[in-house]
Design a protein around this motif. Sequence first.
Motif, mmCIF file in Angstrom:
data_model
loop_
_atom_site.group_PDB
_atom_site.id
_atom_site.type_symbol
_atom_site.label_atom_id
_atom_site.label_comp_id
_atom_site.label_asym_id
_atom_site.label_seq_id
_atom_site.Cartn_x
_atom_site.Cartn_y
_atom_site.Cartn_z
ATOM 1 N N ALA A 126 16.535 92.248 58.987
ATOM 2 C CA ALA A 126 15.675 92.307 57.795
ATOM 3 C C ALA A 126 16.342 91.602 56.622
ATOM 4 C CB ALA A 126 15.368 93.755 57.438
ATOM 5 N N GLN A 127 17.633 91.805 56.467
ATOM 6 C CA GLN A 127 18.366 91.160 55.369
ATOM 7 C C GLN A 127 18.339 89.643 55.525
ATOM 8 O OE1 GLN A 127 22.568 91.870 55.431
ATOM 9 N NE2 GLN A 127 22.911 90.896 53.466
ATOM 10 N N ILE A 128 18.581 89.151 56.725
ATOM 11 C CA ILE A 128 18.557 87.704 56.965
ATOM 12 C C ILE A 128 17.182 87.137 56.653
ATOM 13 C CG2 ILE A 128 18.733 85.928 58.763
ATOM 14 C CD1 ILE A 128 20.926 87.749 60.049
ATOM 15 N N LEU A 129 16.139 87.840 57.063
ATOM 16 C CA LEU A 129 14.769 87.381 56.791
ATOM 17 C C LEU A 129 14.476 87.373 55.295
ATOM 18 C CD1 LEU A 129 12.802 89.162 59.667
ATOM 19 C CD2 LEU A 129 13.359 86.722 59.476
ATOM 20 N N ILE A 130 14.880 88.429 54.601
ATOM 21 C CA ILE A 130 14.672 88.501 53.145
ATOM 22 C C ILE A 130 15.365 87.335 52.456
ATOM 23 C CG2 ILE A 130 15.309 89.792 51.046
ATOM 24 C CD1 ILE A 130 14.867 92.378 52.743
ATOM 25 N N MET A 131 16.623 87.102 52.806
ATOM 26 C CA MET A 131 17.382 86.028 52.165
ATOM 27 C C MET A 131 16.801 84.653 52.486
ATOM 28 S SD MET A 131 19.372 87.800 50.420
ATOM 29 C CE MET A 131 20.543 86.667 49.714
ATOM 30 N N ALA A 132 16.320 84.455 53.719
ATOM 31 C CA ALA A 132 15.713 83.171 54.097
ATOM 32 C C ALA A 132 14.431 82.925 53.310
ATOM 33 C CB ALA A 132 15.433 83.150 55.600
ATOM 34 N N VAL A 133 13.619 83.955 53.168
ATOM 35 C CA VAL A 133 12.367 83.824 52.405
ATOM 36 C C VAL A 133 12.669 83.526 50.942
ATOM 37 C CG1 VAL A 133 10.352 85.105 51.552
ATOM 38 C CG2 VAL A 133 10.957 85.210 53.973
ATOM 39 N N VAL A 134 13.598 84.283 50.352
ATOM 40 C CA VAL A 134 13.947 84.077 48.938
ATOM 41 C C VAL A 134 14.529 82.680 48.729
ATOM 42 C CG1 VAL A 134 15.432 84.853 47.041
ATOM 43 C CG2 VAL A 134 14.250 86.539 48.460
ATOM 44 N N PHE A 135 15.396 82.242 49.640
ATOM 45 C CA PHE A 135 15.994 80.907 49.533
ATOM 46 C C PHE A 135 14.904 79.839 49.491
ATOM 47 C CE2 PHE A 135 17.800 76.995 51.211
ATOM 48 C CZ PHE A 135 18.995 76.899 50.506
ATOM 49 N N ASN A 136 13.921 79.949 50.380
ATOM 50 C CA ASN A 136 12.850 78.949 50.429
ATOM 51 C C ASN A 136 11.904 79.037 49.233
ATOM 52 O OD1 ASN A 136 13.070 77.230 52.948
ATOM 53 N ND2 ASN A 136 13.442 79.273 53.750
ATOM 54 N N ILE A 137 11.716 80.222 48.703
ATOM 55 C CA ILE A 137 10.912 80.359 47.477
ATOM 56 C C ILE A 137 11.656 79.745 46.296
ATOM 57 C CG2 ILE A 137 10.008 82.026 45.802
ATOM 58 C CD1 ILE A 137 9.310 83.829 48.217
ATOM 59 N N LEU A 138 12.966 80.027 46.206
ATOM 60 C CA LEU A 138 13.755 79.445 45.111
ATOM 61 C C LEU A 138 13.733 77.916 45.144
ATOM 62 C CD1 LEU A 138 16.891 81.810 45.055
ATOM 63 C CD2 LEU A 138 15.069 81.665 43.334
ATOM 64 N N LYS A 139 13.663 77.327 46.353
ATOM 65 C CA LYS A 139 13.638 75.864 46.476
ATOM 66 C C LYS A 139 12.395 75.239 45.853
ATOM 67 C CE LYS A 139 14.224 74.565 50.689
ATOM 68 N NZ LYS A 139 14.587 74.159 52.061
ATOM 69 N N ILE A 140 11.362 76.033 45.648
ATOM 70 C CA ILE A 140 10.146 75.517 45.002
ATOM 71 C C ILE A 140 10.453 75.126 43.558
ATOM 72 C CG2 ILE A 140 7.821 76.138 44.202
ATOM 73 C CD1 ILE A 140 7.703 78.071 46.660
ATOM 74 N N TRP A 141 11.310 75.907 42.890
ATOM 75 C CA TRP A 141 11.563 75.698 41.465
ATOM 76 C C TRP A 141 12.934 75.104 41.141
ATOM 77 C CZ3 TRP A 141 9.558 80.721 42.801
ATOM 78 C CH2 TRP A 141 8.196 80.844 42.559
ATOM 79 N N PHE A 142 13.906 75.297 42.046
ATOM 80 C CA PHE A 142 15.273 74.913 41.707
ATOM 81 C C PHE A 142 15.870 73.971 42.742
ATOM 82 C CE2 PHE A 142 14.718 79.383 40.210
ATOM 83 C CZ PHE A 142 14.657 79.103 38.847
ATOM 84 N N ASN A 143 16.891 73.242 42.310
ATOM 85 C CA ASN A 143 17.620 72.325 43.162
ATOM 86 C C ASN A 143 18.362 73.102 44.252
ATOM 87 O OD1 ASN A 143 20.238 70.961 43.883
ATOM 88 N ND2 ASN A 143 19.283 69.298 42.737
ATOM 89 N N GLU A 144 18.300 72.607 45.495
ATOM 90 C CA GLU A 144 18.911 73.314 46.622
ATOM 91 C C GLU A 144 20.431 73.460 46.457
ATOM 92 O OE1 GLU A 144 19.050 73.146 51.503
ATOM 93 O OE2 GLU A 144 17.591 71.921 50.426
ATOM 94 N N LEU A 145 21.087 72.441 45.926
ATOM 95 C CA LEU A 145 22.533 72.526 45.720
ATOM 96 C C LEU A 145 22.876 73.630 44.723
ATOM 97 C CD1 LEU A 145 25.363 71.457 46.313
ATOM 98 C CD2 LEU A 145 25.018 69.751 44.518
ATOM 99 N N ASN A 146 22.088 73.751 43.651
ATOM 100 C CA ASN A 146 22.297 74.831 42.680
ATOM 101 C C ASN A 146 22.122 76.198 43.333
ATOM 102 O OD1 ASN A 146 22.096 72.497 40.924
ATOM 103 N ND2 ASN A 146 21.810 73.946 39.258
ATOM 104 N N ILE A 147 21.138 76.316 44.213
ATOM 105 C CA ILE A 147 20.898 77.594 44.900
ATOM 106 C C ILE A 147 22.107 77.960 45.756
ATOM 107 C CG2 ILE A 147 19.447 78.805 46.588
ATOM 108 C CD1 ILE A 147 17.144 76.906 45.649
ATOM 109 N N ILE A 148 22.638 76.973 46.482
ATOM 110 C CA ILE A 148 23.795 77.228 47.348
ATOM 111 C C ILE A 148 25.029 77.591 46.517
ATOM 112 C CG2 ILE A 148 25.423 76.153 48.961
ATOM 113 C CD1 ILE A 148 22.935 74.545 50.022
#
Length: 197
Positions: A126-148
Amino acid sequence: MGIIIALVVISFWAFHLFYSLKYIEVDFINPLSYLHILLQGYLYTGLFITAHDAMHGTISKNKIINKGFGWIATLLFAGLSYNKLIKNHFKHHKNPGEESDPDFYTKSQNFFIWWGIFLWRYITIAQILIMAVVFNILKIWFNELNIILFWVTPAFLGTFQLFFFGTYLPDKYPHTEQKSRMGDDILLLFWISSRTS
């Protein structure tokens, strides 16, 4: 006072994360980029300590408020399950440094092996799924390198810091009862000293 401190910690974490994701231009030569990563890692530690305070009922006298803050802090930290954490945390207090202690590893005192086992015991699908979903949602608004750099990396730094000071140092062999109680004390002193400085 506990509620105010919990709100401040969560707010600072959220504000600095948003600021880092939106406004920091990553520059590997600029030391400020690394400073923001370290600061966010420190704020992640604050999130977990907030959850720890909630587990021990020290944020509020109201159990529902404690549980609410604990649930929010662990979810924000890395999609963790507050219910699993609280169950394991009290197992740790009941049997510190024994085979049944979920935070202790009896087969090796090697830091990295123990840390890996520690992470493995707490990670859920569940944690992995939550983090994967949030990561992909964040990519809509923010730069992927900044997210990492400002979301993913600081979470690992916070976990590393929490494990080193809160589990490894106080619980490694030679193991004594007094030493096993040090984990919570070290985290508490670390966090209090940072709040007052």
